[in-house]
Design a protein around this motif. Structure first.
Motif, PDB file in Angstrom:
ATOM      1  N   MET A 180       0.849  -1.174   0.000  1.00  0.00           N
ATOM      2  CA  MET A 180       0.000   0.000   0.000  1.00  0.00           C
ATOM      3  C   MET A 180       0.891   1.232   0.000  1.00  0.00           C
ATOM      4  O   MET A 180       1.806   1.333   0.797  1.00  0.00           O
ATOM      5  N   ARG A 181       0.593   2.133  -0.909  1.00  0.00           N
ATOM      6  CA  ARG A 181       1.340   3.389  -0.994  1.00  0.00           C
ATOM      7  C   ARG A 181       0.423   4.543  -0.625  1.00  0.00           C
ATOM      8  O   ARG A 181      -0.658   4.689  -1.198  1.00  0.00           O
ATOM      9  N   ARG A 182       0.870   5.344   0.303  1.00  0.00           N
ATOM     10  CA  ARG A 182       0.124   6.559   0.634  1.00  0.00           C
ATOM     11  C   ARG A 182       0.284   7.557  -0.502  1.00  0.00           C
ATOM     12  O   ARG A 182       1.289   7.561  -1.188  1.00  0.00           O
ATOM     13  N   THR A 183      -0.709   8.389  -0.689  1.00  0.00           N
ATOM     14  CA  THR A 183      -0.625   9.481  -1.655  1.00  0.00           C
ATOM     15  C   THR A 183      -0.539  10.784  -0.856  1.00  0.00           C
ATOM     16  O   THR A 183      -0.684  10.766   0.367  1.00  0.00           O
ATOM     17  N   PRO A 184      -0.344  11.906  -1.520  1.00  0.00           N
ATOM     18  CA  PRO A 184      -0.301  13.179  -0.787  1.00  0.00           C
ATOM     19  C   PRO A 184      -1.636  13.598  -0.164  1.00  0.00           C
ATOM     20  O   PRO A 184      -1.680  14.547   0.601  1.00  0.00           O
ATOM     21  N   ILE A 185      -2.710  12.881  -0.491  1.00  0.00           N
ATOM     22  CA  ILE A 185      -4.039  13.230   0.046  1.00  0.00           C
ATOM     23  C   ILE A 185      -4.446  12.189   1.077  1.00  0.00           C
ATOM     24  O   ILE A 185      -4.453  10.987   0.796  1.00  0.00           O
ATOM     25  N   ASN A 186      -4.809  12.647   2.264  1.00  0.00           N
ATOM     26  CA  ASN A 186      -5.208  11.750   3.355  1.00  0.00           C
ATOM     27  C   ASN A 186      -6.369  10.851   2.940  1.00  0.00           C
ATOM     28  O   ASN A 186      -7.360  11.326   2.406  1.00  0.00           O
ATOM     29  N   GLY A 187      -6.216   9.558   3.182  1.00  0.00           N
ATOM     30  CA  GLY A 187      -7.278   8.591   2.921  1.00  0.00           C
ATOM     31  C   GLY A 187      -7.262   7.986   1.536  1.00  0.00           C
ATOM     32  O   GLY A 187      -7.983   7.029   1.272  1.00  0.00           O
ATOM     33  N   LEU A 188      -6.478   8.536   0.606  1.00  0.00           N
ATOM     34  CA  LEU A 188      -6.389   8.036  -0.763  1.00  0.00           C
ATOM     35  C   LEU A 188      -5.134   7.177  -0.869  1.00  0.00           C
ATOM     36  O   LEU A 188      -4.044   7.634  -0.538  1.00  0.00           O
ATOM     37  N   PHE A 189      -5.292   5.920  -1.311  1.00  0.00           N
ATOM     38  CA  PHE A 189      -4.174   4.977  -1.333  1.00  0.00           C
ATOM     39  C   PHE A 189      -4.046   4.292  -2.689  1.00  0.00           C
ATOM     40  O   PHE A 189      -5.051   3.955  -3.324  1.00  0.00           O
ATOM     41  N   GLU A 190      -2.802   4.032  -3.083  1.00  0.00           N
ATOM     42  CA  GLU A 190      -2.524   3.156  -4.215  1.00  0.00           C
ATOM     43  C   GLU A 190      -2.188   1.785  -3.637  1.00  0.00           C
ATOM     44  O   GLU A 190      -1.350   1.666  -2.750  1.00  0.00           O
ATOM     45  N   VAL A 214      -0.805  -2.042  -4.490  1.00  0.00           N
ATOM     46  CA  VAL A 214      -0.031  -2.767  -5.496  1.00  0.00           C
ATOM     47  C   VAL A 214      -0.058  -4.247  -5.143  1.00  0.00           C
ATOM     48  O   VAL A 214       0.324  -4.629  -4.037  1.00  0.00           O
ATOM     49  N   SER A 215      -0.543  -5.050  -6.070  1.00  0.00           N
ATOM     50  CA  SER A 215      -0.606  -6.500  -5.878  1.00  0.00           C
ATOM     51  C   SER A 215       0.515  -7.152  -6.663  1.00  0.00           C
ATOM     52  O   SER A 215       0.892  -6.690  -7.736  1.00  0.00           O
ATOM     53  N   GLN A 260     -10.047  -9.649   4.113  1.00  0.00           N
ATOM     54  CA  GLN A 260      -9.342  -9.950   5.356  1.00  0.00           C
ATOM     55  C   GLN A 260      -7.849  -9.636   5.294  1.00  0.00           C
ATOM     56  O   GLN A 260      -7.185  -9.596   6.318  1.00  0.00           O
ATOM     57  N   GLU A 261      -7.300  -9.434   4.113  1.00  0.00           N
ATOM     58  CA  GLU A 261      -5.870  -9.192   3.984  1.00  0.00           C
ATOM     59  C   GLU A 261      -5.534  -7.768   4.434  1.00  0.00           C
ATOM     60  O   GLU A 261      -6.244  -6.820   4.112  1.00  0.00           O
ATOM     61  N   ASP A 262      -4.448  -7.613   5.166  1.00  0.00           N
ATOM     62  CA  ASP A 262      -4.086  -6.323   5.751  1.00  0.00           C
ATOM     63  C   ASP A 262      -4.071  -5.179   4.744  1.00  0.00           C
ATOM     64  O   ASP A 262      -4.581  -4.107   5.019  1.00  0.00           O
ATOM     65  N   ILE A 263      -3.492  -5.413   3.572  1.00  0.00           N
ATOM     66  CA  ILE A 263      -3.364  -4.328   2.597  1.00  0.00           C
ATOM     67  C   ILE A 263      -4.731  -3.770   2.204  1.00  0.00           C
ATOM     68  O   ILE A 263      -4.900  -2.569   2.036  1.00  0.00           O
ATOM     69  N   PHE A 264      -5.731  -4.621   2.086  1.00  0.00           N
ATOM     70  CA  PHE A 264      -7.068  -4.162   1.731  1.00  0.00           C
ATOM     71  C   PHE A 264      -7.818  -3.656   2.955  1.00  0.00           C
ATOM     72  O   PHE A 264      -8.510  -2.650   2.900  1.00  0.00           O
ATOM     73  N   ALA A 269      -4.028  -0.597  -8.030  1.00  0.00           N
ATOM     74  CA  ALA A 269      -5.409  -0.154  -7.910  1.00  0.00           C
ATOM     75  C   ALA A 269      -5.403   1.126  -7.096  1.00  0.00           C
ATOM     76  O   ALA A 269      -4.431   1.425  -6.388  1.00  0.00           O
ATOM     77  N   LEU A 270      -6.470   1.890  -7.184  1.00  0.00           N
ATOM     78  CA  LEU A 270      -6.602   3.113  -6.393  1.00  0.00           C
ATOM     79  C   LEU A 270      -7.810   2.973  -5.484  1.00  0.00           C
ATOM     80  O   LEU A 270      -8.914   2.666  -5.951  1.00  0.00           O
ATOM     81  N   PHE A 271      -7.574   3.170  -4.169  1.00  0.00           N
ATOM     82  CA  PHE A 271      -8.680   3.218  -3.216  1.00  0.00           C
ATOM     83  C   PHE A 271      -9.085   4.675  -3.086  1.00  0.00           C
ATOM     84  O   PHE A 271      -8.260   5.528  -2.745  1.00  0.00           O
ATOM     85  N   ILE A 272     -10.373   4.951  -3.353  1.00  0.00           N
ATOM     86  CA  ILE A 272     -10.912   6.303  -3.335  1.00  0.00           C
ATOM     87  C   ILE A 272     -11.982   6.363  -2.252  1.00  0.00           C
ATOM     88  O   ILE A 272     -13.034   5.728  -2.382  1.00  0.00           O
ATOM     89  N   PRO A 273     -11.744   7.107  -1.177  1.00  0.00           N
ATOM     90  CA  PRO A 273     -12.734   7.145  -0.098  1.00  0.00           C
ATOM     91  C   PRO A 273     -13.968   7.982  -0.453  1.00  0.00           C
ATOM     92  O   PRO A 273     -13.983   8.689  -1.463  1.00  0.00           O
TER      93      PRO A 273
END
Length: 176
Positions: free
Chosen positions: A1-11, A13-14, A31-35, A110-114
């Protein structure tokens, strides 16, 4: 998991497993930590797939307004896209900031978008396919968005715009 410059938005990588049969990539495992670190206890209410054929096409910037806000996990299954998330959370000190990454199967990302973010992308390869996991149900009357060319955002899209829906062309600017 990579943090982005914006809080809560994550890249995310699998790592792809490759053998003589082909390849396997875990796209989501609650259940996997990264997700779990980004998705938390949200449910998956819908899964959508889009294909965009023409290079330069922009889809977005879309979001569902409160009280029907939703989080998204976006992954490119085929081709390449330049994926953009814009922080439109009312209480955010980063309101109006955007972050973009290239999504592709080669990157395995992938991009996680809150909730509270607008999302859009520009197609970099023909026939690009995007898979979306949504935490909320689709509520048409809650659909809104921001113009792709909003001067306040000043997003430097990598290619000239070749196609866009009439709806996306008519979205509002942030200042209106």
């Amino acid at each position: 998991m990579r943090r982005t410059p914006i809080n809560g938005l994550f890249e995310l990588v699998s790592v792809e497993f490759i053998d003589s049969r082909g390849a396997f990539l875990n796209a989501f495992r609650a259940q996997e930590d990264i997700f779990k670190k980004c998705w938390g206890d949200r449910t998956i209410s819908q899964v959508n797939l889009s294909r965009t054929d023409e290079v330069g096409t922009i889809r977005g910037l879309h979001l569902q307004a409160f009280p029907n806000s939703e989080a998204k996990l976006v992954r490119c299954l085929k081709g390449r896209v330049w994926d953009v998330a814009v922080d439109l959370r009312d209480s955010s000190t980063q309101y109006g900031r955007w972050h973009a990454i290239e999504l592709s199967p080669c990157c395995g990302n992938a991009l996680f978008i809150p909730e509270g973010f607008a999302h859009g992308f520009q197609v970099l390869e023909p026939g690009s396919e995007i898979l979306y996991l949504h935490s909320g149900r689709w509520v048409p009357e809650s659909e809104t968005g921001v113009r792709w060319d909003d001067p306040h955002l000043a997003i430097p899209w990598p290619l000239p715009v070749s196609d866009m829906s009439p709806r996306d062309r008519s979205l509002s600017f942030l200042s209106t």
